[in-house]
Design a protein around this motif. Structure first.
Motif, PDB file in Angstrom:
ATOM      1  N   HIS A  38      43.877  44.980  49.191  1.00 21.15           N
ATOM      2  CA  HIS A  38      42.542  44.470  48.837  1.00 21.15           C
ATOM      3  C   HIS A  38      41.474  45.571  48.831  1.00 21.15           C
ATOM      4  O   HIS A  38      41.229  46.225  49.852  1.00 21.15           O
ATOM      5  N   GLU A  57      41.261  36.095  49.979  1.00 20.66           N
ATOM      6  CA  GLU A  57      40.294  37.194  50.040  1.00 20.66           C
ATOM      7  C   GLU A  57      40.017  37.695  48.619  1.00 20.66           C
ATOM      8  O   GLU A  57      39.002  38.320  48.368  1.00 20.66           O
ATOM      9  N   LYS A  58      40.940  37.423  47.678  1.00 20.67           N
ATOM     10  CA  LYS A  58      40.777  37.874  46.297  1.00 20.67           C
ATOM     11  C   LYS A  58      39.970  36.814  45.534  1.00 20.67           C
ATOM     12  O   LYS A  58      39.892  35.657  45.955  1.00 20.67           O
ATOM     13  N   ARG A  60      38.143  41.623  34.256  1.00 19.86           N
ATOM     14  CA  ARG A  60      39.513  41.824  34.734  1.00 19.86           C
ATOM     15  C   ARG A  60      40.464  41.162  33.749  1.00 19.86           C
ATOM     16  O   ARG A  60      40.100  40.213  33.047  1.00 19.86           O
ATOM     17  N   TYR A  86      30.789  38.968  53.996  1.00 18.82           N
ATOM     18  CA  TYR A  86      29.864  38.166  53.201  1.00 18.82           C
ATOM     19  C   TYR A  86      28.558  37.771  53.898  1.00 18.82           C
ATOM     20  O   TYR A  86      27.591  37.456  53.224  1.00 18.82           O
ATOM     21  N   PRO A  94      30.732  33.581  46.173  1.00 14.51           N
ATOM     22  CA  PRO A  94      30.059  34.870  45.999  1.00 14.51           C
ATOM     23  C   PRO A  94      30.548  35.625  44.755  1.00 14.51           C
ATOM     24  O   PRO A  94      31.729  35.901  44.611  1.00 14.51           O
ATOM     25  N   ASN A 145      31.619  42.193  35.456  1.00  7.31           N
ATOM     26  CA  ASN A 145      32.855  43.002  35.490  1.00  7.31           C
ATOM     27  C   ASN A 145      34.002  42.218  34.877  1.00  7.31           C
ATOM     28  O   ASN A 145      34.072  40.996  35.028  1.00  7.31           O
ATOM     29  N   HIS A 202      32.148  49.711  42.091  1.00  5.63           N
ATOM     30  CA  HIS A 202      32.816  48.593  41.401  1.00  5.63           C
ATOM     31  C   HIS A 202      33.239  48.985  39.979  1.00  5.63           C
ATOM     32  O   HIS A 202      32.397  49.226  39.122  1.00  5.63           O
ATOM     33  N   ARG A 213      29.877  45.282  44.841  1.00  5.76           N
ATOM     34  CA  ARG A 213      30.856  46.117  45.551  1.00  5.76           C
ATOM     35  C   ARG A 213      30.536  47.591  45.272  1.00  5.76           C
ATOM     36  O   ARG A 213      30.202  47.938  44.130  1.00  5.76           O
ATOM     37  N   TYR A 224      38.822  46.438  33.424  1.00  3.13           N
ATOM     38  CA  TYR A 224      40.239  46.785  33.298  1.00  3.13           C
ATOM     39  C   TYR A 224      40.805  46.011  32.105  1.00  3.13           C
ATOM     40  O   TYR A 224      40.519  44.822  31.954  1.00  3.13           O
TER      41      TYR A 224
HETATM   42  P1  TYD Z   1      39.618  41.057  43.424  1.00  3.40           P
HETATM   43  O1  TYD Z   1      40.244  39.708  43.321  1.00  3.40           O
HETATM   44  O2  TYD Z   1      39.230  41.580  44.766  1.00  3.40           O
HETATM   45  O3  TYD Z   1      40.587  42.071  42.663  1.00  3.40           O
HETATM   46  P2  TYD Z   1      40.317  43.636  42.209  1.00  3.40           P
HETATM   47  O4  TYD Z   1      39.130  44.143  42.917  1.00  3.40           O
HETATM   48  O5  TYD Z   1      41.582  44.294  42.659  1.00  3.40           O
HETATM   49  O6  TYD Z   1      40.152  43.584  40.727  1.00  3.40           O
HETATM   50  O7  TYD Z   1      38.310  41.061  42.527  1.00  3.40           O
HETATM   51  C1  TYD Z   1      38.347  40.679  41.165  1.00  3.40           C
HETATM   52  C2  TYD Z   1      36.943  40.835  40.615  1.00  3.40           C
HETATM   53  O8  TYD Z   1      36.093  39.874  41.238  1.00  3.40           O
HETATM   54  C3  TYD Z   1      36.330  42.183  40.908  1.00  3.40           C
HETATM   55  O9  TYD Z   1      35.520  42.573  39.805  1.00  3.40           O
HETATM   56  C4  TYD Z   1      35.451  41.922  42.131  1.00  3.40           C
HETATM   57  C5  TYD Z   1      34.997  40.490  41.941  1.00  3.40           C
HETATM   58  N1  TYD Z   1      34.789  39.691  43.173  1.00  3.40           N
HETATM   59  C6  TYD Z   1      33.632  38.929  43.312  1.00  3.40           C
HETATM   60  O10 TYD Z   1      32.761  38.910  42.411  1.00  3.40           O
HETATM   61  N2  TYD Z   1      33.467  38.195  44.443  1.00  3.40           N
HETATM   62  C7  TYD Z   1      34.381  38.183  45.453  1.00  3.40           C
HETATM   63  O11 TYD Z   1      34.155  37.512  46.506  1.00  3.40           O
HETATM   64  C8  TYD Z   1      35.578  38.961  45.293  1.00  3.40           C
HETATM   65  C9  TYD Z   1      36.619  38.989  46.383  1.00  3.40           C
HETATM   66  C10 TYD Z   1      35.739  39.694  44.130  1.00  3.40           C
END
Ligand code: TYD
Ligand code: NAD
Length: 352
Positions: free
Chosen positions: A89, A196-197, A222, A349, A213, A220, A292, A289, A296
């Motif tokens: 994570h 947590e993801k 993904r 958080y 959150p 961003n 950040h 983050r 991807y």
């Molecule tokens: P995440 O699931 O942590 O995977 P990764 O960082 O490996 O891509 O995050 C996915 C996307 O979601 C990333 O752009 C960060 C965002 N995110 C939030 O906006 N809020 C959250 O609480 C979390 C955990 C991630």
């Protein structure tokens, strides 16, 4: 298919449990050993349905412990390794990078050393498969995709540790002749995902009427892949890739975070019998983050063309199944969110 003894590391985690299940059920003539430390992310409840299968064995252990790992290889005479154990994570890697170096880098090198030592007389019939992430390639702007030729440019401590482990795997192939393959996959979602993801955290919070959150402006992007499609790709790459080769795995399925959350809210409104728009009121924009990565996107055409893999599920369908799984496995969710999770959530958080 001949008999094989395969070590799968991290098999009690999210992706690992799907890979273990696929191999145990599909290949009854293989003997599968699942090695996992059972960190906060590892959970034997993920494997209840296969725990008594005759071709499956669980061993609790830490890949950072070099002498334990070399002893394990001497004892079991593995034919192959599928290596998934990792700290996974990004947010935790920002708080505690060293843990990521230990497990992801040192742990991988310990496995490589044990495999090299044990297999040195005949690398040809053995295989070391390293499961990695597209995050090693860094971040994209508005356009373009990661291919297998994209230069590594990791930004987070997590992606830096995974990039390092990828380099070690290639180094053991190039230097010692170890039969090694690597795949780099985009973001997975599906059942048994630790909350947590983004996706499982949002499902958990929406269900409990807590703020969801969203980092920064939610802009961003993904590229999401259903976890069972990743497991199928791992099966194909493991059996068909040439030694030393690399494959990108992804769903061609790019979404802005805010759009993923809106879609989830709407699915959950329906499933929970809430008025349309009710869950979306929980969306809360919070501090971004650090470092950040903006976007991807993965080009998996090499895997599709050369080895014939295609993802099976559309995102909406996969999300519906995923939400359905969490709503009918409340006990699983309750257990993993008790204890240490509360402190983790508070730390990440509360002041965001
Ligand atoms: P995440 O699931 O942590 O995977 P990764 O960082 O490996 O891509 O995050 C996915 C996307 O979601 C990333 O752009 C960060 C965002 N995110 C939030 O906006 N809020 C959250 O609480 C979390 C955990 C991630
Ligand atoms: P996870 O965090 O859910 O599971 C990791 C597993 O590894 C857990 O069962 C944990 O107990 C185990 N583990 C951790 N440290 C260990 C140690 N020192 N010794 C032994 N076991 C240990 O992770 P995941 O999401 O299932 O990811 C699995 C692999 O796939 C990782 O290598 C990750 O980098 C990679 N990957 C993940 C994604 C994703 O979207 N989740 C995408 C691409 C690649």
């Amino acid at each position: 298919m001949s008999d094989k003894k395969i070590l799968i590391t991290g098999g009690a985690g999210f992706i690992g449990s799907h890979v273990v299940r696929l191999f145990v059920n599909k290949y009854p003539n293989y003997s599968i050993v699942n090695l996992d430390k059972l960190t906060y992310a590892g959970n034997l409840a993920n494997l209840k349905d296969i725990e008594n299968k005759p071709n499956y064995k669980f061993i609790k252990g830490d890949i950072v412990d070099a002498s334990f790992i070399s002893g394990l290889f001497v004892e079991h005479k593995f034919d192959a390794v599928i290596h998934l154990a990792a700290e996974s994570h990004v947010d935790r890697s920002i708080s505690n990078p060293l843990e990521f170096v230990m497990t992801n880098v040192i742990g991988t090198v310990n496995l490589l050393n044990a495999a090299k030592q044990e297999w040195k007389d005949d690398f040809s019939s053995k295989r070391f498969y390293h499961v990695s992430t597209d995050e090693v390639y860094g971040a994209l702007g508005e356009t373009g995709m990661f291919t297998e030729e994209t230069k590594y440019d990791p930004h987070s401590p997590y992606s830096a540790s995974k990039a390092s482990s990828d380099h070690f795997v290639r180094a053991y192939h190039d230097t010692y002749g170890l039969d090694a393959v690597i795949s780099n996959c985009s973001n997975n979602y599906g059942s048994h995902h630790f909350p947590e993801k983004l996706i499982p955290l949002a499902i958990h919070n929406i269900k409990n009427n807590k703020p969801v959150p969203v980092y920064g402006k939610g802009e961003n992007v993904r590229d999401w892949l259903y976890v069972e499609d990743h497991a199928t790709a791992i099966d194909i790459v493991f059996h068909k890739a040439k030694a030393g080769d690399t494959y990108n795995i992804g769903g061609h399925n790019e979404w802005k975070n805010i759009d993923v959350i809106r879609l989830l809210c709407s699915i959950m409104d329906k499933k929970l019998g809430r008025a349309e728009g009710e869950s979306a009121k929980l969306i809360t924009f919070v501090k971004d983050r650090a470092g950040h990565d903006l976007r991807y996107a993965i080009d998996s055409s090499k895997l599709q063309k050369e080895l014939g893999w295609t993802p099976s599920l559309q995102f909406e369908e996969g999300l519906e199944k995923t939400v359905g799984w969490y709503l009918s496995n409340e006990e699983w969710l309750r257990e993993v969110t008790s204890g240490d999770y509360k402190k983790y959530y508070e730390d990440q958080y509360a002041k965001r």
